[in-house]
Scaffold this motif. Structure first.
Motif, PDB file in Angstrom:
ATOM      1  N   ARG A 253       7.494   2.688   4.008  1.00 19.87           N
ATOM      2  CA  ARG A 253       6.894   3.870   3.742  1.00 19.87           C
ATOM      3  C   ARG A 253       6.247   4.594   5.071  1.00 19.87           C
ATOM      4  NH1 ARG A 253       4.482   2.777  -2.176  1.00 19.87           N
ATOM      5  NH2 ARG A 253       6.477   2.227  -3.062  1.00 19.87           N
TER       6      ARG A 253
ATOM      7  N   ARG B 186       8.806  11.326  10.055  1.00 22.28           N
ATOM      8  CA  ARG B 186       8.664  12.714   9.594  1.00 22.28           C
ATOM      9  C   ARG B 186       7.434  13.168  10.603  1.00 22.28           C
ATOM     10  NH1 ARG B 186       4.153  15.029   8.036  1.00 22.28           N
ATOM     11  NH2 ARG B 186       4.191  16.655   6.555  1.00 22.28           N
TER      12      ARG B 186
ATOM     13  N   VAL C 153      13.409  13.605   6.201  1.00 24.23           N
ATOM     14  CA  VAL C 153      13.938  12.642   5.375  1.00 24.23           C
ATOM     15  C   VAL C 153      14.384  12.949   3.991  1.00 24.23           C
ATOM     16  CG1 VAL C 153      13.244  10.354   4.136  1.00 24.23           C
ATOM     17  CG2 VAL C 153      12.187  10.988   6.353  1.00 24.23           C
TER      18      VAL C 153
ATOM     19  N   ALA D 239      17.736   8.350   2.452  1.00 18.57           N
ATOM     20  CA  ALA D 239      17.071   6.655   2.049  1.00 18.57           C
ATOM     21  C   ALA D 239      17.204   6.954   0.675  1.00 18.57           C
ATOM     22  CB  ALA D 239      15.789   6.807   2.635  1.00 18.57           C
TER      23      ALA D 239
ATOM     24  N   MET E 218      17.153   3.636  11.199  1.00 21.83           N
ATOM     25  CA  MET E 218      16.026   4.356  11.697  1.00 21.83           C
ATOM     26  C   MET E 218      15.870   4.488  13.268  1.00 21.83           C
ATOM     27  SD  MET E 218      13.147   4.362   8.701  1.00 21.83           S
ATOM     28  CE  MET E 218      12.150   4.811   9.526  1.00 21.83           C
TER      29      MET E 218
ATOM     30  N   ILE F 181       9.621  15.369   4.287  1.00 24.49           N
ATOM     31  CA  ILE F 181      10.124  14.539   3.434  1.00 24.49           C
ATOM     32  C   ILE F 181      10.288  15.114   2.290  1.00 24.49           C
ATOM     33  CG2 ILE F 181       9.658  12.332   2.188  1.00 24.49           C
ATOM     34  CD1 ILE F 181       8.134  11.283   4.516  1.00 24.49           C
TER      35      ILE F 181
ATOM     36  N   LEU G 299      14.571  11.483   0.395  1.00 26.46           N
ATOM     37  CA  LEU G 299      14.066  10.204  -0.214  1.00 26.46           C
ATOM     38  C   LEU G 299      14.595  10.514  -1.665  1.00 26.46           C
ATOM     39  CD1 LEU G 299      12.685   7.687  -0.251  1.00 26.46           C
ATOM     40  CD2 LEU G 299      10.459   9.184  -0.900  1.00 26.46           C
TER      41      LEU G 299
ATOM     42  N   LEU H 110      17.234  11.439   7.904  1.00 22.40           N
ATOM     43  CA  LEU H 110      17.534  10.052   7.154  1.00 22.40           C
ATOM     44  C   LEU H 110      17.608  10.349   5.697  1.00 22.40           C
ATOM     45  CD1 LEU H 110      17.201   6.888   7.205  1.00 22.40           C
ATOM     46  CD2 LEU H 110      14.994   7.160   6.854  1.00 22.40           C
TER      47      LEU H 110
ATOM     48  N   GLN I  43       7.196   3.659   7.886  1.00 26.17           N
ATOM     49  CA  GLN I  43       8.360   4.276   8.913  1.00 26.17           C
ATOM     50  C   GLN I  43       8.858   5.615   8.844  1.00 26.17           C
ATOM     51  OE1 GLN I  43       9.476   2.404  11.767  1.00 26.17           O
ATOM     52  NE2 GLN I  43       7.517   1.197  11.527  1.00 26.17           N
ATOM     53  N   MET I  44       9.012   5.939   7.509  1.00 25.05           N
ATOM     54  CA  MET I  44       9.444   7.058   7.078  1.00 25.05           C
ATOM     55  C   MET I  44       8.534   8.227   7.381  1.00 25.05           C
ATOM     56  SD  MET I  44      11.708   6.558   3.585  1.00 25.05           S
ATOM     57  CE  MET I  44      10.435   5.569   2.540  1.00 25.05           C
TER      58      MET I  44
END
Ligand SMILES: Nc1ncnc2c1ncn2[C@@H]1O[C@H](COP(=O)(O)OP(=O)(O)O)[C@@H](O)[C@H]1O
Ligand SMILES: [Mg+2]
Length: 506
Positions: free
Chosen positions: A441, A448, A454, A425, A416, A285, A456, A423, A443-444
């Motif tokens: 959070r 990962r 991600v 986001a 997602m 992330i 972010l 992703l 889900q992210m």
């Protein structure tokens, strides 16, 4: 005597009970917070007070005098109630004066005099330090200034009770401080205020009392004092303990999913993205911290392919995608949760299920050759509604019938669920309540932990520190540095303000 008493209010929308036998009392000269997750019934309750919606059962007293449940907003304004809505009602290309005249015209005040209106605006603005210029055109004002115009419009007619529906959702932290100064001043002068918010520390800061709603039910009304804790409030609101305790499993892989080299994008001859280079590893992330408007949106839009870059290179899994179309990038594993979701994330007058399958409908199992299977599409949509806990009456409801938080979940589910390689986001939890925030959070993080990556973008440093592996700080289109999450908030803050200490660590 109380400013407002709502007794045993029940409101149904079809089979849904939005307010179930709710009692709500607003004491004179107090600030009363209305707390609840998205869809709890807060706006519905206040709409019935203001006259935008009619209660099915119950009674309403304003300063001790009953008002007909079927009253109009004009009647409530005459009885001293003003409301600032979640989505502003101002007309963009008109001046403050014209907007306020328009908002206050009715059969009893058919023709307002612009000169007198202006005088009164100046007087109100000075009295409550609203700092509103009566001649300004709305679209030239910042969101915070527009909100103050809305407050002024709501105060314009001898208003005793002011209702604010999620006023802080659109504000920066400094603007929230300014708003609270105004609210305290209004309270000092004897006005009674209802503020809807799901930010718990705001409630601790500004409110005298809080009423908590959950799923249309009244949980209770509580005094805010030394004994109140945000933990207790979030438990009352969500119905369980909310744990912001995130576990990162295993380190990111060596493999780079995205690599951006010397990216430049300009619009209006300003370099919105000014020579940015970075990479994101598989299972990582990568967060971009920064004050809004420093190029975050332009950077994301350029990576997705919505903007045409001036120069630079973008590689997705080692393939040069610099000159490919958006569709190609999406097909090859990029998912995007854009900043402006109502404008570019959802087709508002499409159904929830159509929005959910918007990007997958061309693929199996839904499409078989040129035939799109309705049953398969419905199955997939129902599964996603279930999994992502999207609260609606029916998957054929239109997206614009959902609450803001649930609209967000639709986009999230769609983006997602494809199991994206990357992703992107942008402010994925902005405007969400704590329960939904925790969920997003997680889900992210799950993405990962399962090897997804991600990018972010967030203005919420707490969020960034909780889940990011590395943090880039953006300022005026440039990265000020790339840091590890143990760098400390002070250092991050300095970089966000553009103070470069001449180092760049990874
Ligand atoms: N006009 C409407 N028609 C149908 N359902 C509605 C309408 N307005 C609100 N709802 C539903 O009522 C519930 C409460 O909504 P709302 O009062 O907007 O919640 P909150 O303001 O607490 O987020 C939600 O499930 C929402 O979808
Ligand atoms: Mg609401």
């Amino acid at each position: 005597m109380n400013a407002i008493e709502m007794k045993s209010i029940t409101k149904r929308f079809g089979s849904l009970i939005a307010n179930n036998n709710i009692d709500f009392t607003l004491k004179k000269g107090s600030i009363h917070a209305l707390l609840g997750e998205n869809g709890a019934g807060k706006t519905t309750l206040m709409n019935q007070l203001f006259g935008l919606s009619v209660a099915d059962e119950g009674s309403i007293l304003i300063e001790g005098e009953p008002i007909n449940l079927e009253h109009s907003p004009q009647e409530s304004m005459q009885r001293g109630i003003g409301m600032v809505h979640q989505h502003f009602m101002l007309i963009k290309n008109m001046s403050v004066i014209s907007n306020i005249m328009l908002a206050n015209e009715d059969e009893n005040f058919p023709l307002l005099n612009p000169k007198l209106t202006k005088k009164k605006i100046i007087k109100l603005s000075e009295k409550y330090h609203l700092n509103v210029n009566p001649n300004a055109i709305i679209e030239n004002l910042s969101v915070g200034q527009q909100q103050r115009v809305e407050i002024l419009a709501a105060l314009y007619k001898e208003t005793n009770t002011l209702i604010l529906d999620e006023p802080t959702a659109v504000l920066t932290p400094e603007e929230v401080d300014d708003l609270f100064i105004i609210l305290r001043e209004l309270k000092e002068s004897g006005k009674s205020i209802v503020i809807i918010t799901h930010h718990l520390n705001e409630i601790m800061d500004i409110a005298d009392e809080v009423t908590v709603l959950r799923n249309g039910n009244l949980i209770g009304t509580y005094l805010i004092n030394e004994k109140t804790s945000t933990q207790e409030l979030s438990r009352l609101m969500v119905g369980r303990d909310v744990l912001f305790d995130f576990k990162k499993q295993n380190e990111p892989k060596v493999e780079k999913i995205l690599e951006v080299k010397n990216l430049i994008y300009s619009s209006n001859s300003v370099k919105q993205v000014n020579d940015i280079s970075f990479y994101i590893k598989k299972g990582e992330i990568f967060a971009i911290a920064g004050v809004d408007g420093n190029g975050q949106k332009e950077l994301c839009d350029t990576i997705v392919g919505l903007n045409k870059m001036d120069s630079g290179k973008i590689y997705l899994k080692n393939y040069d995608i610099s000159n490919t179309k958006v569709k190609y990038r999406i097909k090859n594993g990029i998912s995007y949760i854009p900043q402006d979701r109502q404008k570019s994330g959802l087709v508002m007058n499409w159904s929830i299920s159509d929005n959910l399958i918007l990007k997958t409908y061309e693929r199996k199992p839904i499409a078989n050759g040129i035939f799109v299977s309705n049953i398969k599409a419905q199955e997939q949509a129902s599964r996603m509604i279930d999994k992502y806990n999207i609260k609606s009456q029916n998957s054929s409801d239109k997206a614009n019938q959902l609450s803001g938080g649930n609209q967000q979940k639709v986009i999230l589910a769609r983006e997602m669920d494809r199991g994206p390689a990357l992703l992107i986001a942008s402010h994925p939890t902005r405007g969400l309540d704590v329960g939904a925030m925790e969920y997003v959070r997680n889900q992210m993080l799950e993405l990962r932990n399962n090897g997804g990556s991600v990018l972010l973008v967030s203005a919420d440093l707490e969020e960034i520190f909780q889940i990011a592996d590395r943090i880039a700080v953006i300022f005026k289109g440039q990265f000020m540095g790339i840091l590890k999450p143990d760098c400390g908030i002070a250092k991050l803050g300095r970089l966000m303000a553009g103070l470069n200490e001449g180092e760049r660590s990874e």
